[in-house]
Motif scaffolding. Structure first.
Motif, PDB file in Angstrom:
ATOM      1  N   THR A 266       0.919  -0.961  -0.110  1.00 24.39           N
ATOM      2  CA  THR A 266      -0.252   0.351  -0.779  1.00 24.39           C
ATOM      3  C   THR A 266       1.397   1.190   0.373  1.00 24.39           C
ATOM      4  N   ASP A 267       0.073   2.292  -1.071  1.00 22.91           N
ATOM      5  CA  ASP A 267       1.484   3.367  -0.709  1.00 22.91           C
ATOM      6  C   ASP A 267       0.674   4.836  -0.570  1.00 22.91           C
ATOM      7  N   PHE A 268       1.209   5.312  -0.004  1.00 21.43           N
ATOM      8  CA  PHE A 268       1.119   7.137   1.217  1.00 21.43           C
ATOM      9  C   PHE A 268       1.464   8.020  -0.202  1.00 21.43           C
ATOM     10  N   PRO A 269       1.062   8.651  -0.789  1.00 20.33           N
ATOM     11  CA  PRO A 269       2.206  10.109  -1.734  1.00 20.33           C
ATOM     12  C   PRO A 269       2.925  10.785   0.178  1.00 20.33           C
ATOM     13  N   VAL A 270       4.057  11.225  -0.124  1.00 21.34           N
ATOM     14  CA  VAL A 270       4.323  11.941   0.867  1.00 21.34           C
ATOM     15  C   VAL A 270       3.986  12.918   0.414  1.00 21.34           C
ATOM     16  N   PHE A 271       3.758  14.361   1.100  1.00 21.46           N
ATOM     17  CA  PHE A 271       3.780  15.518   0.760  1.00 21.46           C
ATOM     18  C   PHE A 271       4.681  16.320   1.716  1.00 21.46           C
ATOM     19  N   ASN A 272       5.555  16.211   2.155  1.00 21.73           N
ATOM     20  CA  ASN A 272       6.580  17.044   3.714  1.00 21.73           C
ATOM     21  C   ASN A 272       8.104  16.764   2.917  1.00 21.73           C
ATOM     22  N   ASP A 273       8.935  17.508   2.818  1.00 18.92           N
ATOM     23  CA  ASP A 273      10.464  17.519   2.948  1.00 18.92           C
ATOM     24  C   ASP A 273      10.880  17.132   3.796  1.00 18.92           C
ATOM     25  N   LEU A 274      10.724  16.043   4.770  1.00 22.99           N
ATOM     26  CA  LEU A 274      10.836  15.555   5.804  1.00 22.99           C
ATOM     27  C   LEU A 274      11.733  14.120   5.234  1.00 22.99           C
ATOM     28  N   PRO A 275      12.965  13.960   6.274  1.00 26.52           N
ATOM     29  CA  PRO A 275      13.627  13.097   5.029  1.00 26.52           C
ATOM     30  C   PRO A 275      13.509  11.696   5.420  1.00 26.52           C
ATOM     31  N   ASP A 276      13.846  10.917   4.062  1.00 23.97           N
ATOM     32  CA  ASP A 276      13.065   9.396   3.969  1.00 23.97           C
ATOM     33  C   ASP A 276      13.423   8.308   5.502  1.00 23.97           C
ATOM     34  N   ASP A 277      14.535   8.870   6.184  1.00 25.76           N
ATOM     35  CA  ASP A 277      14.604   7.762   7.106  1.00 25.76           C
ATOM     36  C   ASP A 277      13.739   8.755   8.150  1.00 25.76           C
ATOM     37  N   GLN A 278      13.153  10.213   8.732  1.00 25.26           N
ATOM     38  CA  GLN A 278      12.046  10.753   9.800  1.00 25.26           C
ATOM     39  C   GLN A 278      10.848  10.012   9.464  1.00 25.26           C
ATOM     40  N   ILE A 279      10.199   9.621   8.381  1.00 20.97           N
ATOM     41  CA  ILE A 279       9.289   8.863   7.112  1.00 20.97           C
ATOM     42  C   ILE A 279       8.673   8.249   7.830  1.00 20.97           C
ATOM     43  N   LEU A 280      10.365   6.965   7.950  1.00 20.98           N
ATOM     44  CA  LEU A 280      10.226   5.767   8.344  1.00 20.98           C
ATOM     45  C   LEU A 280      10.104   5.643  10.360  1.00 20.98           C
ATOM     46  N   LEU A 281      11.001   6.215  10.017  1.00 19.97           N
ATOM     47  CA  LEU A 281      10.678   5.945  12.145  1.00 19.97           C
ATOM     48  C   LEU A 281       9.297   6.592  12.617  1.00 19.97           C
ATOM     49  N   ALA A 282       8.023   7.316  12.218  1.00 17.44           N
ATOM     50  CA  ALA A 282       7.777   8.026  12.593  1.00 17.44           C
ATOM     51  C   ALA A 282       6.530   7.088  12.159  1.00 17.44           C
ATOM     52  N   PHE A 283       6.857   7.041  10.978  1.00 16.52           N
ATOM     53  CA  PHE A 283       5.523   5.871  10.392  1.00 16.52           C
ATOM     54  C   PHE A 283       5.564   4.992  11.491  1.00 16.52           C
ATOM     55  N   VAL A 284       6.429   4.242  11.588  1.00 19.45           N
ATOM     56  CA  VAL A 284       7.122   2.310  12.638  1.00 19.45           C
ATOM     57  C   VAL A 284       5.858   2.514  13.704  1.00 19.45           C
ATOM     58  N   HIS A 285       6.807   3.723  14.122  1.00 17.21           N
ATOM     59  CA  HIS A 285       6.443   3.543  15.638  1.00 17.21           C
ATOM     60  C   HIS A 285       5.048   4.301  16.282  1.00 17.21           C
ATOM     61  N   GLY A 286       4.221   5.373  15.016  1.00 20.05           N
ATOM     62  CA  GLY A 286       3.504   5.714  15.434  1.00 20.05           C
ATOM     63  C   GLY A 286       2.241   4.535  14.983  1.00 20.05           C
ATOM     64  N   VAL A 287       2.119   3.379  14.290  1.00 21.36           N
ATOM     65  CA  VAL A 287       1.919   2.540  13.701  1.00 21.36           C
ATOM     66  C   VAL A 287       1.693   1.027  15.186  1.00 21.36           C
ATOM     67  N   ASN A 288       3.128   0.686  15.591  1.00 20.74           N
ATOM     68  CA  ASN A 288       2.682  -0.075  16.685  1.00 20.74           C
ATOM     69  C   ASN A 288       2.631   0.859  17.533  1.00 20.74           C
ATOM     70  N   ALA A 289       2.982   1.835  18.289  1.00 21.60           N
ATOM     71  CA  ALA A 289       2.140   2.372  19.477  1.00 21.60           C
ATOM     72  C   ALA A 289       0.421   2.932  19.000  1.00 21.60           C
ATOM     73  N   MET A 290      -0.254   2.577  18.180  1.00 24.96           N
ATOM     74  CA  MET A 290      -1.536   2.245  17.904  1.00 24.96           C
ATOM     75  C   MET A 290      -1.636   1.130  17.827  1.00 24.96           C
ATOM     76  N   THR A 291      -1.147   0.414  17.457  1.00 23.37           N
ATOM     77  CA  THR A 291      -1.533  -0.863  17.358  1.00 23.37           C
ATOM     78  C   THR A 291      -1.252  -2.054  19.034  1.00 23.37           C
ATOM     79  N   GLY A 292       0.330  -1.374  19.951  1.00 22.90           N
ATOM     80  CA  GLY A 292       0.646  -2.151  20.844  1.00 22.90           C
ATOM     81  C   GLY A 292       1.183  -3.400  20.175  1.00 22.90           C
TER      82      GLY A 292
END
Length: 95
Positions: A59-85
């Motif tokens: 599944t792809d999500f368009p990136v509309f900001n200028d954050l570096p790839d690594d920041q996007i990945l870390l934010a996504f993975v940590h966010g998903v894991n926090a929401m799902t436990g």
């Protein structure tokens, strides 16, 4: 979470989700007709049948900001894991 680089030069994180199943997230560059949102960058996520072997369709999500790839990945993975436990261990139960 360990950020790795695949054979295409894309940064990714692969982590254990539950019961021996894994997920992989990466940032991909797209151009032309494949760049459906006109952003040039997309965050992708897919399940893995086992570490290093993706399965199914990402599944792809368009990136509309200028954050570096690594920041996007870390934010996504940590966010998903926090929401799902999910603990999100990158090396748990690797075979």
């Amino acid at each position: 979470m360990e950020i790795q680089i695949d054979g295409n030069g894309s940064h990714y994180i692969e982590w254990h989700q539950a019961n021996g199943w894994y997920k992989r997230a990466w940032v991909q560059r797209k151009t032309g007709e494949k760049d459906w949102a006109g952003t040039g960058r997309y965050l992708n996520v897919v399940r893995c049948n086992r570490p290093g072997q993706t399965g199914g369709n990402p599944t792809d999500f368009p990136v509309f900001n200028d954050l570096p790839d690594d920041q996007i990945l870390l934010a996504f993975v940590h966010g998903v894991n926090a929401m799902t436990g999910c603990r999100g261990d990158s090396d748990a139960n690797r075979t």
